[in-house]
Motif scaffolding. Structure first.
Motif, PDB file in Angstrom:
ATOM      1  N   SER A   5      -4.128 -97.055  10.156  1.00  0.00           N
ATOM      2  CA  SER A   5      -4.073 -97.200   8.962  1.00  0.00           C
ATOM      3  C   SER A   5      -5.069 -96.312   8.181  1.00  0.00           C
ATOM      4  CB  SER A   5      -4.286 -98.783   8.389  1.00  0.00           C
ATOM      5  OG  SER A   5      -5.477 -99.311   9.128  1.00  0.00           O
ATOM      6  N   GLN A   6      -5.591 -95.513   8.898  1.00  0.00           N
ATOM      7  CA  GLN A   6      -6.633 -94.358   8.133  1.00  0.00           C
ATOM      8  C   GLN A   6      -5.668 -93.236   7.479  1.00  0.00           C
ATOM      9  OE1 GLN A   6      -9.275 -92.238  10.630  1.00  0.00           O
ATOM     10  NE2 GLN A   6     -10.411 -94.130  11.080  1.00  0.00           N
ATOM     11  N   ASP A   7      -6.230 -92.763   6.385  1.00  0.00           N
ATOM     12  CA  ASP A   7      -5.302 -91.655   5.612  1.00  0.00           C
ATOM     13  C   ASP A   7      -5.280 -90.485   6.533  1.00  0.00           C
ATOM     14  OD1 ASP A   7      -4.891 -89.626   3.906  1.00  0.00           O
ATOM     15  OD2 ASP A   7      -5.891 -90.644   2.168  1.00  0.00           O
ATOM     16  N   ILE A   8      -4.114 -90.107   6.778  1.00  0.00           N
ATOM     17  CA  ILE A   8      -3.938 -88.871   7.502  1.00  0.00           C
ATOM     18  C   ILE A   8      -4.844 -87.690   7.228  1.00  0.00           C
ATOM     19  CG2 ILE A   8      -2.130 -87.868   6.072  1.00  0.00           C
ATOM     20  CD1 ILE A   8      -1.795 -88.293   9.832  1.00  0.00           C
ATOM     21  N   LYS A   9      -5.222 -87.539   5.889  1.00  0.00           N
ATOM     22  CA  LYS A   9      -6.157 -86.522   5.326  1.00  0.00           C
ATOM     23  C   LYS A   9      -7.131 -86.250   6.278  1.00  0.00           C
ATOM     24  CE  LYS A   9      -8.150 -87.642   1.466  1.00  0.00           C
ATOM     25  NZ  LYS A   9      -8.190 -87.919   0.126  1.00  0.00           N
ATOM     26  N   TYR A  10      -7.622 -87.331   7.039  1.00  0.00           N
ATOM     27  CA  TYR A  10      -8.999 -87.127   7.568  1.00  0.00           C
ATOM     28  C   TYR A  10      -8.658 -86.760   9.209  1.00  0.00           C
ATOM     29  CZ  TYR A  10     -10.737 -89.379   3.418  1.00  0.00           C
ATOM     30  OH  TYR A  10     -11.036 -89.657   2.267  1.00  0.00           O
ATOM     31  N   LEU A  11      -7.425 -86.792   9.465  1.00  0.00           N
ATOM     32  CA  LEU A  11      -7.207 -86.473  10.959  1.00  0.00           C
ATOM     33  C   LEU A  11      -7.721 -85.047  10.915  1.00  0.00           C
ATOM     34  CD1 LEU A  11      -6.042 -87.161  13.623  1.00  0.00           C
ATOM     35  CD2 LEU A  11      -3.970 -86.084  13.007  1.00  0.00           C
ATOM     36  N   GLN A  12      -8.293 -84.716  12.267  1.00  0.00           N
ATOM     37  CA  GLN A  12      -8.532 -83.227  12.461  1.00  0.00           C
ATOM     38  C   GLN A  12      -7.407 -82.336  12.277  1.00  0.00           C
ATOM     39  OE1 GLN A  12      -9.844 -82.430  16.413  1.00  0.00           O
ATOM     40  NE2 GLN A  12     -10.127 -80.178  16.072  1.00  0.00           N
ATOM     41  N   GLY A  13      -7.528 -81.070  11.473  1.00  0.00           N
ATOM     42  CA  GLY A  13      -6.397 -80.420  11.241  1.00  0.00           C
ATOM     43  C   GLY A  13      -5.640 -80.466  10.171  1.00  0.00           C
ATOM     44  N   VAL A  14      -5.847 -81.696   9.128  1.00  0.00           N
ATOM     45  CA  VAL A  14      -5.104 -81.991   8.319  1.00  0.00           C
ATOM     46  C   VAL A  14      -5.563 -81.484   6.839  1.00  0.00           C
ATOM     47  CG1 VAL A  14      -3.471 -83.621   6.899  1.00  0.00           C
ATOM     48  CG2 VAL A  14      -3.833 -83.933   9.433  1.00  0.00           C
ATOM     49  N   GLY A  15      -6.573 -82.180   6.209  1.00  0.00           N
ATOM     50  CA  GLY A  15      -6.961 -81.881   5.219  1.00  0.00           C
ATOM     51  C   GLY A  15      -6.360 -82.255   3.987  1.00  0.00           C
ATOM     52  N   PRO A  16      -6.751 -81.891   2.777  1.00  0.00           N
ATOM     53  CA  PRO A  16      -6.072 -82.346   1.490  1.00  0.00           C
ATOM     54  C   PRO A  16      -4.600 -81.692   1.242  1.00  0.00           C
ATOM     55  CG  PRO A  16      -8.079 -81.302   0.711  1.00  0.00           C
ATOM     56  CD  PRO A  16      -8.052 -81.658   2.242  1.00  0.00           C
ATOM     57  N   ASN A  17      -4.606 -80.842   1.799  1.00  0.00           N
ATOM     58  CA  ASN A  17      -3.330 -79.938   1.164  1.00  0.00           C
ATOM     59  C   ASN A  17      -2.287 -80.130   1.915  1.00  0.00           C
ATOM     60  OD1 ASN A  17      -4.674 -78.305  -0.889  1.00  0.00           O
ATOM     61  ND2 ASN A  17      -4.882 -76.735   0.343  1.00  0.00           N
ATOM     62  N   ARG A  18      -2.544 -80.322   3.276  1.00  0.00           N
ATOM     63  CA  ARG A  18      -1.419 -80.600   4.233  1.00  0.00           C
ATOM     64  C   ARG A  18      -1.233 -82.208   4.238  1.00  0.00           C
ATOM     65  NH1 ARG A  18      -2.274 -77.731  10.240  1.00  0.00           N
ATOM     66  NH2 ARG A  18      -1.187 -75.833   9.707  1.00  0.00           N
ATOM     67  N   ALA A  19      -1.960 -82.849   3.746  1.00  0.00           N
ATOM     68  CA  ALA A  19      -1.859 -84.187   3.692  1.00  0.00           C
ATOM     69  C   ALA A  19      -0.746 -84.533   2.569  1.00  0.00           C
ATOM     70  CB  ALA A  19      -3.209 -85.148   3.263  1.00  0.00           C
ATOM     71  N   LEU A  20      -1.000 -83.665   1.691  1.00  0.00           N
ATOM     72  CA  LEU A  20       0.049 -83.774   0.437  1.00  0.00           C
ATOM     73  C   LEU A  20       1.413 -83.272   0.865  1.00  0.00           C
ATOM     74  CD1 LEU A  20      -0.867 -84.758  -2.329  1.00  0.00           C
ATOM     75  CD2 LEU A  20      -0.687 -82.145  -3.033  1.00  0.00           C
ATOM     76  N   LEU A  21       1.501 -82.370   1.862  1.00  0.00           N
ATOM     77  CA  LEU A  21       2.679 -81.929   2.113  1.00  0.00           C
ATOM     78  C   LEU A  21       3.328 -82.878   3.158  1.00  0.00           C
ATOM     79  CD1 LEU A  21       2.307 -78.117   3.486  1.00  0.00           C
ATOM     80  CD2 LEU A  21       4.181 -79.296   1.847  1.00  0.00           C
ATOM     81  N   LEU A  22       2.550 -83.461   4.160  1.00  0.00           N
ATOM     82  CA  LEU A  22       2.910 -84.443   4.979  1.00  0.00           C
ATOM     83  C   LEU A  22       3.565 -85.848   4.368  1.00  0.00           C
ATOM     84  CD1 LEU A  22       0.236 -84.351   7.806  1.00  0.00           C
ATOM     85  CD2 LEU A  22       2.611 -83.657   8.026  1.00  0.00           C
ATOM     86  N   ALA A  23       2.849 -86.192   3.328  1.00  0.00           N
ATOM     87  CA  ALA A  23       3.371 -87.414   2.455  1.00  0.00           C
ATOM     88  C   ALA A  23       4.538 -86.985   1.540  1.00  0.00           C
ATOM     89  CB  ALA A  23       2.062 -87.847   1.320  1.00  0.00           C
ATOM     90  N   ASN A  24       4.746 -85.852   1.047  1.00  0.00           N
ATOM     91  CA  ASN A  24       5.860 -85.533   0.294  1.00  0.00           C
ATOM     92  C   ASN A  24       6.830 -85.314   1.003  1.00  0.00           C
ATOM     93  OD1 ASN A  24       4.193 -86.011  -2.002  1.00  0.00           O
ATOM     94  ND2 ASN A  24       3.982 -83.772  -2.481  1.00  0.00           N
ATOM     95  N   GLU A  25       6.886 -84.415   2.022  1.00  0.00           N
ATOM     96  CA  GLU A  25       7.807 -84.150   2.743  1.00  0.00           C
ATOM     97  C   GLU A  25       8.482 -85.022   3.823  1.00  0.00           C
ATOM     98  OE1 GLU A  25       9.387 -80.639   2.061  1.00  0.00           O
ATOM     99  OE2 GLU A  25       8.504 -81.129   0.383  1.00  0.00           O
ATOM    100  N   LEU A  26       7.638 -85.937   4.440  1.00  0.00           N
ATOM    101  CA  LEU A  26       7.863 -86.587   5.536  1.00  0.00           C
ATOM    102  C   LEU A  26       7.564 -88.058   5.399  1.00  0.00           C
ATOM    103  CD1 LEU A  26       7.036 -84.258   8.626  1.00  0.00           C
ATOM    104  CD2 LEU A  26       9.146 -84.571   7.466  1.00  0.00           C
ATOM    105  N   GLY A  27       6.987 -88.280   4.103  1.00  0.00           N
ATOM    106  CA  GLY A  27       6.524 -89.751   3.998  1.00  0.00           C
ATOM    107  C   GLY A  27       5.326 -90.109   5.064  1.00  0.00           C
TER     108      GLY A  27
END
Ligand code: ADP
Ligand code: MG
Length: 732
Positions: A5-27
């Protein structure tokens, strides 16, 4: 907090920008969401091809070599970046149309790379567009540099021993991604532009598995896992991303498909059980004067065996003490309206009113006329309620419903408005209203203290697997027989260039006094282009048939004008009707004998079948002409051939499901049941679906009170899934 249930943002290689993309594009918002984002295919990366071996027809290939130079060619939107890539056996072009700057920056000349992509031929030269590129691993680097004898010998194809050592390494440490099968992940254009392509996604899932050292918790009760010899959830999700072998991949797919379908079915069946517990059904014991009077004195023909069987099934429901929720499937022209009427008469015999809903005003009016004609002088009052019934007339209808003077109300969705109140509503028939999902149907129940029986009728044949999922809460009856004396419609495929032959057929039928439909596709009723086709076609027909009246209807017309135009055709004032698919459902003009469908390749099979069903409703031979351009693809040719070969709606629907997949099938969007399956495929996984349904049914039957602690895990998981799934929420 647990990792999933951890925020994807904190996964190595993600970060805030990619997290936004992942959420918006793929949920994808959490690590768990990423875990549930399965690859759509796997690529066997064990083989590296030589450039001399490849041609433009091959699927994805992997090459090992170097870029020698870059070129930018073209201007503006045609601008592209070309990298000349060679491996000692030959050279090809790597091409980028987008992300040019990023690509030019990312790769260097004379560095050994592994390049991966789909070869195509352009101007006689092989190229790979938007390849995936990575640095060649150490054991290949030397060889990539020494061109010439680079790919001789077996060094590049892993030896059996290498493979098995890889496998045992994997067994020892399940989180290590295997280099053998590479997962491919779907990503959007927007993601690719930001460098978040399939390979980048694979890096993220690899990073994720590095975190997930502990085995993942099981999501099915152990007894179900054992019963079906499934592999564990942990093993399944690890292998669905990074399969250790093709065998374990199959088992992982089976496990996850089963689980997915199982929870969909459990959700549906539990809903059905709740509904039965919560609502009693009106008990219709009597077969009285209305039904008998009609059956013995007014029925103009013999019922078909299928009609009789279906009426018996419905009757059994209506006296069972449970609320009926039944789907009646019957091909176009199979006589569903009559069944609806006879069932309504049973409701009336038991002191209740009935309501029949149609998708459009014109169809509601047509039903009204049909019912009144069938009933003749029988003391049954049928009235109409649509959006255009206004003022005094409306007041009178609303009044008649409350007092109970009106026995049958025919209408559009206007009948579900809150101010439409019945004296005692006992039966609702929903005709051709796919949009009526579970939630909307439930609304109807508020119209009576005890919810009315519900019969949903459709002429869109729904393959069984789809019906079990989309309409899984309904019992199913099928009219699998047409009234006698119907001649099968003759269907032909013609090319645009055959215009004269088509006109000959039209002239012959017109001379016999028949009428003709010509249909143009309108994918979006707003698309101006499409309308232009229709206008041009209309003018052409008017000129070609100067002695006949030609009408025109499309969705952009005002409803009043559209109805008037339809009415003119029904009254035989017009002979040829040029239209869009607005005539698709239900319109009944038995004198029409020719259906011409322009650009037939742009219609779905089920839609073609519906349109074709507008003719062949009388005793005469009818024709359906499917017009396409000469150059059509192989799939299109097959689809058209299916239409030519069969008039069996179920066969066509099965074929449609196979060719297009469930997401595209008509009616699926509207049903309100989960169909956005992540891994199961209703076209292919019928057997797994049966297993899942039976297993879910067994759970409901053996543990109706939900007290068995072994099943706790099920109800918990179901609650989670409902929270995260919009469609499921609608029926809970
Ligand atoms: P659909 O199932 O497509 O709604 P309809 O109810 O419109 O079909 O029926 C098509 C036509 O067949 C109607 O004209 C109807 O009166 C006629 N019909 C229905 N049942 C029978 C029957 N048993 N024998 C002969 N004609 C019938
Ligand atoms: Mg009908």
């Amino acid at each position: 907090m647990d990792i999933l249930s951890q925020d994807i943002k904190y996964l190595q290689g993600v970060g805030p920008n990619r997290a936004l993309l992942l959420a918006n594009e793929l949920g994808i918002k959490t690590v768990g969401d990423l875990l549930g984002y399965y690859p759509y295919k796997y690529v066997d990366r064990s083989r590296i091809y030589q450039i001399s071996e490849i041609d433009g027809n091959m699927p994805y290939v992997q090459l090992c070599g170097q870029i020698f130079s870059f070129d930018t060619v073209g201007e503006g939107r045609a601008k592209r970046l070309i990298a000349h890539f060679a491996d000692g056996t030959g050279s090809i072009d790597l091409v980028w149309f987008q992300g040019i700057k990023y690509a030019a920056k990312s790769y260097d000349c004379r560095v050994p790379y592994i390049v991966f992509g789909k070869p195509t031929v352009f101007n006689g030269h092989i190229q790979i567009a938007h390849p995936e590129i990575e640095k060649a691993p150490d054991h290949l680097r030397e060889q990539a540099r020494t061109t010439g004898n680079l790919f001789e010998g077996e060094t590049l194809n892993p030896q059996p021993s290498t493979l098995s050592s890889q496998r045992s390494a994997l067994n020892a440490q399940p989180s290590t991604p295997n280099a053998h099968f590479r997962p491919s992940y779907n990503t959007s254009e927007k993601m690719k532009r930001s460098g978040l392509n399939s390979a980048a996604m694979a890096k993220l899932t690899a990073n994720m598995f590095n975190l997930l050292k502990e085995p993942l918790a099981e999501t099915l009760p152990p007894y179900i896992v054992q019963q079906h010899h499934l592999i564990s959830y942990d093993e399944a999700v690890r292998n669905i991303h990074y399969p250790a072998s093709s065998d374990i991949l199959r088992r992982a797919q089976l496990r996850l498909k089963f689980e997915e379908l199982f929870y969909v079915q459990l959700n549906i069946l539990r809903y059905v059980k709740d509904r039965q517990l919560r609502y009693k059904g009106l008990v219709f014991n009597t077969i009285g004067d209305h039904f008998n009077g009609f059956f013995y004195n007014h029925l103009p023909f013999q019922l078909t065996e299928a009609q009789k069987r279906v009426i018996r099934e419905i009757r059994a429901d209506m006296k069972s003490g449970r609320q009926m929720n039944r789907l009646l499937q019957g091909d176009v022209g199979s006589g569903k309206t009559l069944v609806a009427l006879m069932v309504a008469l049973i409701a009336i015999d038991n002191g209740c009113q009935a309501c029949i809903m149609a998708p459009t005003e014109i169809l509601a009016e047509q039903h009204l006329a049909t019912l009144r004609e069938f009933l003749g002088d029988l003391p049954v009052r049928v009235e109409l309620l649509t959006g255009t019934v206004k003022g005094k007339k409306r007041t009178a209808v609303l009044q008649g419903l409350v007092t109970g003077d009106i026995n049958i109300l025919v209408g559009t969705h206007a009948v579900i408005e809150d101010n439409v109140l019945f004296n005692k509503l006992g039966l609702v028939v929903i005709d051709e209203q796919h949009r009526f999902g579970v939630a909307q149907r439930a609304k109807l129940w508020m119209k009576n203290a005890i919810p009315p029986h519900v019969l949903v009728m459709t002429a869109t044949p729904i393959p069984r697997t789809l019906a079990m999922t989309l309409y899984g809460d309904l019992d199913v009856s099928v009219i699998d027989e047409l009234p006698p004396g119907r001649k099968p419609i003759r269907t032909v495929h013609m090319f645009d260039a055959h215009r004269q032959r088509i006109y000959q057929l039209m002239n012959r039928e017109l001379a016999l006094g028949r009428q003709i439909y010509i249909v143009y596709p309108l994918i979006q009723e707003t698309a101006k282009m499409d309308l232009k086709d229709l206008e041009a076609g209309f003018e052409e027909i008017r000129q070609a048939f100067p002695h006949h009246q030609v009408g025109k209807v499309h969705g952009k017309m005002k409803p009043i004008d559209k109805d008037a135009e339809m009415q003119r055709f029904i009254n035989h004032e017009t002979h040829i009707l040029v239209s869009t698919t607005v005539i698709e459902v239900g319109v009944n003009v038995p004198n029409a004998s020719v259906m011409i469908i322009e650009n037939a390749e742009r219609f779905g099979l089920s839609q073609l079948h519906q349109l074709r069903g507008r003719v062949g409703r009388g005793a005469d031979q009818s024709y359906c002409v499917l017009v396409t351009k000469f150059e059509i693809g192989e799939t299109t040719r097959r689809r058209i051939q299916v239409m030519v070969d069969t008039t069996d709606g179920f066969e066509i629907a099965e074929e449609d499901l196979k060719l297009r997949g469930p997401g595209d099938l008509e009616g699926t969007q509207q049903s309100g049941m989960a169909f956005d399956l992540k891994i199961a495929n209703l076209a292919r996984d019928g057997q797994i679906l049966n297993l899942a349904r039976d297993t879910a049914q067994a759970v409901i039957i053996s543990d109706p009170e939900e007290r068995n602690p072994q099943n706790d895990i099920l109800w918990r998981r179901l609650r989670e899934l409902r929270k995260s799934n919009v469609n499921w929420g609608a029926i809970s």
